[in-house]
Structures are given as C-alpha cells and as structure tokens.
Design an enzyme around this catalytic site. Structure first.
Site, PDB file in Angstrom:
ATOM      1  N   ILE A 368      34.145  18.525  -9.167  1.00 26.94           N
ATOM      2  CA  ILE A 368      32.935  19.161  -9.686  1.00 26.94           C
ATOM      3  C   ILE A 368      32.319  20.134  -8.689  1.00 26.94           C
ATOM      4  O   ILE A 368      31.328  20.786  -8.986  1.00 26.94           O
ATOM      5  CB  ILE A 368      31.874  18.109 -10.113  1.00 26.94           C
ATOM      6  CG1 ILE A 368      31.645  17.092  -8.995  1.00 26.94           C
ATOM      7  CG2 ILE A 368      32.296  17.423 -11.403  1.00 26.94           C
ATOM      8  CD1 ILE A 368      30.549  16.086  -9.315  1.00 26.94           C
ATOM      9  N   GLY A 369      32.890  20.240  -7.507  1.00 24.71           N
ATOM     10  CA  GLY A 369      32.320  21.177  -6.536  1.00 24.71           C
ATOM     11  C   GLY A 369      33.207  21.309  -5.332  1.00 24.71           C
ATOM     12  O   GLY A 369      34.134  20.529  -5.120  1.00 24.71           O
ATOM     13  N   GLY A 371      33.070  22.929  -1.068  1.00 29.33           N
ATOM     14  CA  GLY A 371      32.289  23.572  -0.006  1.00 29.33           C
ATOM     15  C   GLY A 371      33.117  23.702   1.239  1.00 29.33           C
ATOM     16  O   GLY A 371      34.308  23.377   1.236  1.00 29.33           O
ATOM     17  N   PHE A 373      33.111  21.933   3.742  1.00 26.90           N
ATOM     18  CA  PHE A 373      33.478  20.614   4.253  1.00 26.90           C
ATOM     19  C   PHE A 373      34.668  20.015   3.523  1.00 26.90           C
ATOM     20  O   PHE A 373      35.377  19.180   4.026  1.00 26.90           O
ATOM     21  CB  PHE A 373      32.289  19.674   4.098  1.00 26.90           C
ATOM     22  CG  PHE A 373      31.785  19.685   2.679  1.00 26.90           C
ATOM     23  CD1 PHE A 373      32.389  18.904   1.711  1.00 26.90           C
ATOM     24  CD2 PHE A 373      30.731  20.510   2.302  1.00 26.90           C
ATOM     25  CE1 PHE A 373      31.977  18.944   0.397  1.00 26.90           C
ATOM     26  CE2 PHE A 373      30.313  20.556   0.984  1.00 26.90           C
ATOM     27  CZ  PHE A 373      30.943  19.771   0.030  1.00 26.90           C
ATOM     28  N   VAL A 376      34.142  17.945  -3.943  1.00 27.68           N
ATOM     29  CA  VAL A 376      33.323  16.892  -4.550  1.00 27.68           C
ATOM     30  C   VAL A 376      33.933  16.513  -5.899  1.00 27.68           C
ATOM     31  O   VAL A 376      34.298  17.383  -6.692  1.00 27.68           O
ATOM     32  CB  VAL A 376      31.871  17.362  -4.774  1.00 27.68           C
ATOM     33  CG1 VAL A 376      31.023  16.218  -5.315  1.00 27.68           C
ATOM     34  CG2 VAL A 376      31.273  17.902  -3.497  1.00 27.68           C
ATOM     35  N   LYS A 390      32.198  12.827  -2.238  1.00 24.23           N
ATOM     36  CA  LYS A 390      32.428  13.989  -1.402  1.00 24.23           C
ATOM     37  C   LYS A 390      33.584  13.659  -0.478  1.00 24.23           C
ATOM     38  O   LYS A 390      33.527  12.687   0.268  1.00 24.23           O
ATOM     39  CB  LYS A 390      31.147  14.226  -0.594  1.00 24.23           C
ATOM     40  CG  LYS A 390      30.960  15.595  -0.069  1.00 24.23           C
ATOM     41  CD  LYS A 390      29.487  15.746   0.280  1.00 24.23           C
ATOM     42  CE  LYS A 390      29.230  16.919   1.164  1.00 24.23           C
ATOM     43  NZ  LYS A 390      27.815  17.046   1.498  1.00 24.23           N
ATOM     44  N   ASP A 487      20.176  24.446   5.400  1.00 20.60           N
ATOM     45  CA  ASP A 487      21.011  25.119   4.394  1.00 20.60           C
ATOM     46  C   ASP A 487      20.446  24.911   2.992  1.00 20.60           C
ATOM     47  O   ASP A 487      21.166  24.585   2.057  1.00 20.60           O
ATOM     48  CB  ASP A 487      22.452  24.632   4.487  1.00 20.60           C
ATOM     49  CG  ASP A 487      23.421  25.571   3.765  1.00 20.60           C
ATOM     50  OD1 ASP A 487      23.030  26.728   3.497  1.00 20.60           O
ATOM     51  OD2 ASP A 487      24.548  25.154   3.462  1.00 20.60           O
TER      52      ASP A 487
END
Ligand SMILES: *[C@@H]1O[C@H](CO)[C@@H](O)[C@H](O)[C@H]1NC(C)=O
Ligand SMILES: *[C@@H]1O[C@H](CO)[C@@H](O)[C@H](O)[C@H]1NC(C)=O
Ligand SMILES: *[C@@H]1O[C@H](CO)[C@@H](O)[C@H](O)[C@H]1NC(C)=O
Ligand SMILES: *[C@@H]1O[C@H](CO)[C@@H](O)[C@H](O)[C@H]1NC(C)=O
Ligand SMILES: *[C@@H]1O[C@H](CO)[C@@H](O)[C@H](O)[C@H]1NC(C)=O
Ligand SMILES: *[C@@H]1O[C@H](CO)[C@@H](O)[C@H](O)[C@H]1NC(C)=O
Ligand SMILES: *[C@@H]1O[C@H](CO)[C@@H](O)[C@H](O)[C@H]1NC(C)=O
Length: 672
Positions: A368-369, A371, A373, A376, A390, A487
């Site tokens: 769903i995401g 980044g 890092f 997710v 995550k 952030d």
C-alpha cells in the site's frame, strides 16, 4: 543504436566536456562508444556548447532601427568587456540619447573558467544570438555550457527572474533513485547557501557516492542579485529539479537569474574552483570575520551540547542481530530517562511467520505504500484485525538507522493523533514494524484530488487541521521527550475510519534534550516544498521547522493545491507566494478552494489561512509554537498578529516594505 538528433547532440556534448577533463569516473559502456566516435570526429572542443535560447516574440525591432544599433553596441561592449578578468558584466546603451530604445544586457561565465575561455564563449554568444536565433527580437537569453548572455529593452538588473526556464536531463538512468536523489539534493542545498552568501555567487562541490563514483554539483547566480534573491532563485531551481526528478544521472535547471547542474562526471575545472569570495571593503571584511567567529563559537557550543545529549555507545553497524538492535534501542531510551515507562521490545514482538502469513508473503497485491526506507503492506491477522506492516530495506545502513529511530520513538508515544505502533518483527535481515491500519489512507490522497475533496466538508478539514496540530504539539511539548518530526507532509498524515488525522513516519525524527532548542545537521533530510528555509539551506532545525511544514500543509488543505509544483499564470511560483500576494491585496479568499467557499465558515477559513501564514514566516522566531497554534485555532476571540512575508515567496511584483509589519511577537499574544 538509434539516436535522435537531439539526443545525439546532448550525449556528444556531455562526453566532449568530460574528455576535456580527463577520463571521467563513471563507467558506462555507452560512454566508451561515444568517446571513440568523438575521437574520430575530433570535435572542436573550443566551440561553446549551445544549450537553449529564448526570444520574446512580443517585442521585435525593425532593421536599421535605433534599437538595433544600440543592441549592436551593447553586444560589442559585452564582448569587449569579456577580455577583462571578470565572469560577469552588465551594461546599458542608449539610456540618455534614446531612452525609449535603450538596450540592457549582461553576460555571465561559469565561475571556474579562465578569462580566455570566458571570452570565447561570450564572443560566440554575441554572434550567434543575433545571427542564428533571435535576429529581430528585442528581448533574448541564450545559454551555453560555459556562459549565458541576455538582453532586453527593459531594465532587468538585480531582479530575480525564473522565466523563461529550461530543465535538461542527462539521458542515463540511475540505479538507486532514492539514495541518489537524497544525495544530490542534500548536496545542492548547502552549495546553494554557500554560493548565495559569496560575492561571486558561484559554488561547486564534489561528493563520493560509491567506490569509484563522484557526484559533481554546480550552482551559480548572476552577481547583481542580492544574497536573498540568489538563494530564492537557487531554491526554486532545486525544487524544480526535485519535483520533476527523472531518475537521471545528471540534470540542470536554467533560469535567467541562476542555474544549477549535477553530473557524475566533472564538467568544471577543479583547480580553478572558486571559493565564494568575501565581500570587498575593510569594514565588511571585519564584520565578516566577526560573523564567522560568532558562528564558529555558536556551532561549537551546539556541538558540545549535542555530544552531551546524544552520547551513546556506537552500535555495531555490521551486526543486525536482535540483541544489537534491542540494546541499541534501550540505550537510546535510557539516555532519555524514560526507562521506567518503556514497553519492552519483547512484549511488542510479533512472530515473523505470523506477519508473513498476514501479508500474503509480502505480495505486491498487499503493498500500500513505498518510501526511502522500504515498503508498506496491508495485513490481516488471525483475528481478522487489519494492520499495516512497514518492511525496512536492510540493504543500506540507513534502513537500520531509521528502523531503530522509529522504534525508539514511537513505542514511547501514545496520542490520539499519532499512528499507533502495535509491535515489531525482527528476524535476521528482516526488520518489520506493525501499525494499526488506516482505512482512509493518507491526507494527500484527499486534499489534492478534486473529486475526493468534494466529498468532505469544512468541519472535516478543520478537524484534520486541528488533529495534526494537537499531534504535533504532543510531539513538541506534551510527551516526555521533545521530538522534532522533520518530515511532515500530507502523505505522512494518515486518516482512520472516522477521518481522524494521525501523524506517521518517524524515521527522520530527532529527540531533543529538555533544554535544547536547536540543532544542526549536515545531512538534510525531508521533503522539499515542506522544509523550512533555515533547515533546507543551513541544516538548522528546531520545533519551528516543523511549524513551517505544518503551515504549508494547512495552506495546501485549504487551497487544494501543492506548494511546490504550483503553477499559475499570476507570476507566483509557489502556493506560499500566491497566498501571500492575495493576502497583501486583501483578496485572500481567492486562495480557498471553490467548493469550501460554499460553506458558511468563511471567517473560520480566513483565520486558518492567517494562522498558516504566521507559520510559514521566513524568520523562525516569528513563527508561533504549536501550543500557540492550538490555542489560536481553538479560539475566535484572540487577535492574530500580522504575518510577515513568508520564506522564499516575496513576489517580484511586490515591494515588501510597502506593507507595515507588526513587530509584536506572538508569545505576547498568548501568555504561557
Ligand atoms: C519594449 O518594446 C516593446 C515593443 O517592441 C514595448 O511594447 C515595450 O513597452 C518596451 N519596453 C520598455 C520597458 O520600454
Ligand atoms: C539598412 O541599412 C543598410 C546600409 O546602411 C542598407 O543597405 C539597407 O538597405 C537598409 N535596410 C533597410 C530595411 O532599410
Ligand atoms: C566595457 O563596456 C563599456 C560600456 O559599458 C565600454 O565603455 C568599455 O569600453 C568596455 N570596456 C572594454 C575593456 O572594452
Ligand atoms: C549593472 O547592474 C547594476 C545593478 O545590479 C546597476 O546598478 C548598474 O547601473 C548596471 N550597470 C550598467 C552600466 O547599466
Ligand atoms: C520545472 O521547469 C520546467 C521548465 O523548464 C517546467 O516545465 C516545469 O513545470 C517545472 N517543474 C516544476 C515542478 O516546477
Ligand atoms: C562553503 O564554503 C566554505 C568556505 O568558503 C567551505 O569550507 C565549505 O566546505 C563550503 N561548503 C559547501 C557545502 O560547499
Ligand atoms: C473512511 O473509511 C471508512 C471505513 O473504511 C469508510 O466507511 C468511509 O467512507 C471513509 N471515508 C471517506 C471520506 O472516504
């Protein structure tokens, strides 16, 4: 290999620059091919490399007109003056004799060139611009690799202009986009700060980013600009680069007032590299020295405080075993005198297999995401409980750092407006964090999509704004730690099923000591467009840099527009600039998205915009604290101070000093 003409020329010139500098440090087989093509063609390396030009077709002159003769004189003056030891020269022809036909012009050579190289380029430019590109236009600008030439029938000296503009990319892709982007922008920003503070308005910087690869950065403004305008121009160029970032190994932005460029080969002379020269004049030099001493002392003090605060055992970077991680974490927590309240990591721990099953073995369908890092995933536990997982990428040590950082922080924090950590999973290389699942995703999805926006009402927006404010206040003042998020942006604000805002993503956050107020970092992380100028430019951060980001978000929520990437015909480059101008012209309701205007809450909306503008003021001291903001949001009766101009948005058509500025500081309005 099929190359279009344009691509071919660009590759050609890209390589020809590097052949001048010796064998470049990057290793593309493409390059070797081109190199051999080039050697066989024996390209004239003397010729200035043309990049782009612009002529205004609104303003033309007729042959043999006074303007033409003034322009010819202007070009020959510029040409003649490029033999002097200067990178920059501006002049005017015809101001007294024929005011209506005055020609204004300047040239700017890249700061590292020798006088001869500069002269070659200016000489080419003055010829080519009228012969090849702009034979009858009164206004023109042309860019070469080595210089820029510009003229007009209006006076443009000392005015920051970012139009017309051109963004150019190196055509080669990069392998690790996120890291590379961070590196590039992280470098350009301090270089830009250096350039704008010097008299020459030019700076370069090299950074090693891999075993044998170096990143080369260059920024330059025309020296007729003030430091402030130069910084503003470079900032816009950097923002443009980061927004339209094409995952390329090189890029540049050309504006009339400034330009920036980065590459993985050296495209400027290293030895002749200019260090930003101190301003001339004895008095100024001693002030400069005094400032340097003061800054050095301040930096030393901050450093000592930082060392004292952050004294920590160095965790072994190699080992990722759970013991190392947990001991690192409890070390961290112990240092902040919060040991008694720590939920131990074990009690939060999820079995890796459970998470793997819950997320369908981290299937792409569950993602769903994503980044810097890692990724997710959505997961469903046995009991049917939905979670967000995550998964940190452990390839880089940065992934581990961010994981630790997030666990240390978020395990300690509990607030209605912060996303809840349910636990974590660690097994060998794998580092996972498990959160409560947010069905309505993140704020950016709602506020920048006109269709989704219109499903909400002002009350919901208001609750979201005040929720973010309360969550942030908790981070800054109400939890036992003092935390700067660093952030904040709409994609880091998640929404639960009732549309309650929850701040997430603490990978970049920093803990401050009780008495510590500001810190300094060399590694500027965060998102351009939301970063406070003092942080982006100088790496200085404090609670007030979060306040700035909050202000940007607030204005975005109300307007439905992004701060960066904002483009209107009304000569405002950012949402902040646009909002500020309307504010000054007493038309601030035009900032508000139309559909919100239909509600009967206009006074509350205007008050919110006002608070937003207070939060984005250039000087951090002028910005309110989050506790001020929460109080101001919650009360209609407290008078608000007048905002000063926001960071980097003084519109070129507005004289700042036309507006009276209320000096009252906000802390006197809200007693604590
Ligand atoms: C420049 O020339 C154009 C017409 O060619 C004219 O409309 C404009 O007013 C001139 N600008 C100035 C500042 O004189
Ligand atoms: C401009 O001047 C040149 C030489 O003085 C002349 O040959 C030419 O015909 C003139 N052009 C026009 C359009 O008047
Ligand atoms: C430089 O330009 C000025 C006009 O701005 C001119 O008078 C002067 O002769 C030029 N200098 C040189 C060295 O040619
Ligand atoms: C050069 O630009 C400065 C402003 O930056 C201006 O004051 C000066 O008059 C210009 N010089 C000429 C010869 O036009
Ligand atoms: C960056 O500049 C280019 C012009 O060269 C423009 O087309 C583009 O929209 C700009 N991008 C952003 C995000 O400002
Ligand atoms: C800025 O300039 C100073 C000295 O002029 C130099 O020591 C420093 O490394 C420069 N910083 C960057 C990021 O270029
Ligand atoms: C938010 O999520 C809940 C639960 O999934 C859903 O019922 C609701 O319609 C969503 N709200 C909006 C505004 O989409």
């Amino acid at each position: 290999m099929v190359l279009t003409h344009d691509i071919y020329l660009r590759l050609l010139s890209l390589s020809s620059t590097s052949t001048n500098m010796g064998i470049p440090s990057f290793s593309f087989s493409m390059h070797l091919v081109l190199l051999s093509i080039l050697t066989s063609l024996s390209l004239t390396s003397e010729a200035a490399q043309y990049r782009y030009h612009f002529c205004s077709d609104q303003t033309t002159f007729s042959p043999n007109s006074t303007y033409q003769s003034n322009l010819n004189n202007l070009l020959s003056f510029l040409n003649a003056n490029s033999t002097r030891e200067t990178d920059f020269y501006n002049t005017t022809v015809g101001q007294i004799q024929t005011p209506e036909n005055t020609a204004y012009g300047l040239f700017l050579c890249r700061g590292d060139l020798s006088t001869n190289e500069c002269q070659d380029c200016v000489s080419t430019a003055t010829k080519e611009i009228v012969q090849l590109y702009c034979p009858e236009e009164k206004e023109a600008v042309i860019w070469y690799d080595e210089c820029m030439l510009r003229y007009s029938n209006r006076s443009f000296f000392s005015i920051m202009e970012d139009e017309p503009s051109k963004t150019l990319w190196n055509l080669l892709d990069i392998t690790e986009p996120d890291r590379f982007l961070q590196l590039t922008l992280g470098d350009l920003v301090p270089v830009a700060a250096n350039a704008s503070s010097g008299a020459k308005k030019f700076a370069t910087k090299e950074t090693k980013f891999a075993e044998s690869e170096t990143l080369y950065n260059l920024v330059q403004c025309t020296p007729d600009l003030s430091s402030f305008d130069c910084r503003r121009c470079l900032w816009e160029a950097i923002t443009n680069l980061s927004n339209s970032y094409g995952r390329k190994r090189g890029g540049r932005v050309l504006y009339p007032s400034c330009n920036i460029r980065y590459e993985v080969f050296s495209f400027y002379h290293m030895q002749a590299q200019a260090v930003a020269a101190p301003p001339k004049g004895k008095g100024k030099i001693s002030t400069a020295i005094a400032i340097v001493i003061a800054v050095t002392i301040a930096a030393a003090v901050v450093l000592v405080i930082l060392l004292y605060c952050f004294r920590r055992r160095k965790a072994s970077k190699k080992s990722n075993s759970i013991n190392e991680v947990t001991s690192g974490i409890s070390d961290g927590i112990l240092n902040y005198h919060a040991a008694s309240e720590v939920t131990t990591l074990e009690s939060l721990q999820f079995d890796f297999g459970t998470i793997e099953a819950a997320t369908n073995k981290f299937s792409d369908d569950n993602m769903i995401g994503e980044g810097g890092f890692g990724k997710v995933y959505k997961g469903v536990l046995h009991e049917g409980k939905e979670v967000a997982v995550k998964r940190f990428s452990m390839k880089s040590s940065q992934g581990l750092e961010e994981f630790k950082n997030e666990v240390i922080l978020i395990a300690k924090l509990q607030h209605k407006n912060l996303v809840r950590l349910l636990g974590c999973g660690i097994e060998r290389e794998e580092k996972l964090l498990v959160y409560e699942f947010m069905p309505n995703k993140s704020l950016d999805i709602f506020i920048f999509d006109p269709r989704r926006r219109s499903q909400l009402d002002w009350k919901t927006f208001y609750n979201i704004i005040s929720g973010i404010a309360k969550g942030l206040l908790y981070l800054h003042e109400d939890s036992r730690l003092k935390i700067i998020h660093r952030d904040l942006k709409p994609s880091n604000v998640l929404l639960d099923h009732d549309m309650v805002a929850k701040i997430s993503d603490f990978g970049m956050a920093r803990i401050f000591c009780e008495n510590q107020n500001i810190a300094n970092t060399k590694r500027v992380v965060g998102t351009y467009g939301y970063m406070a100028p003092e942080y982006a430019m100088a790496g200085v951060f404090s609670v007030k840099s979060d306040v700035f980001s909050f202000g940007v978000m607030l204005l975005e929520i109300i307007s439905g527009k992004r701060n960066s990437g904002f483009y209107l015909t009304e000569h405002a480059q950012t949402l902040l600039a646009y909002a500020w101008r309307l504010w000054c012209e007493d038309r601030v309701l035009e900032v508000v998205d139309n559909f919100l205007m239909e509600s009967c809450w206009t006074s509350e909306i205007v008050r919110c915009i006002h608070i937003g503008l207070l939060c984005v003021q250039e000087n951090p001291q002028d910005r309110p604290t989050m506790s001020n903001v929460v109080v101001l949001l919650g009360s209609e009766s407290i008078a608000l101070p007048k905002p000063k101009h926001p960071a980097f948005s003084v519109d070129k058509f507005i004289q700042i000093d036309k507006f009276s500025v209320n000096e009252a500081s906000i802390s006197s309005v809200v007693p604590r």
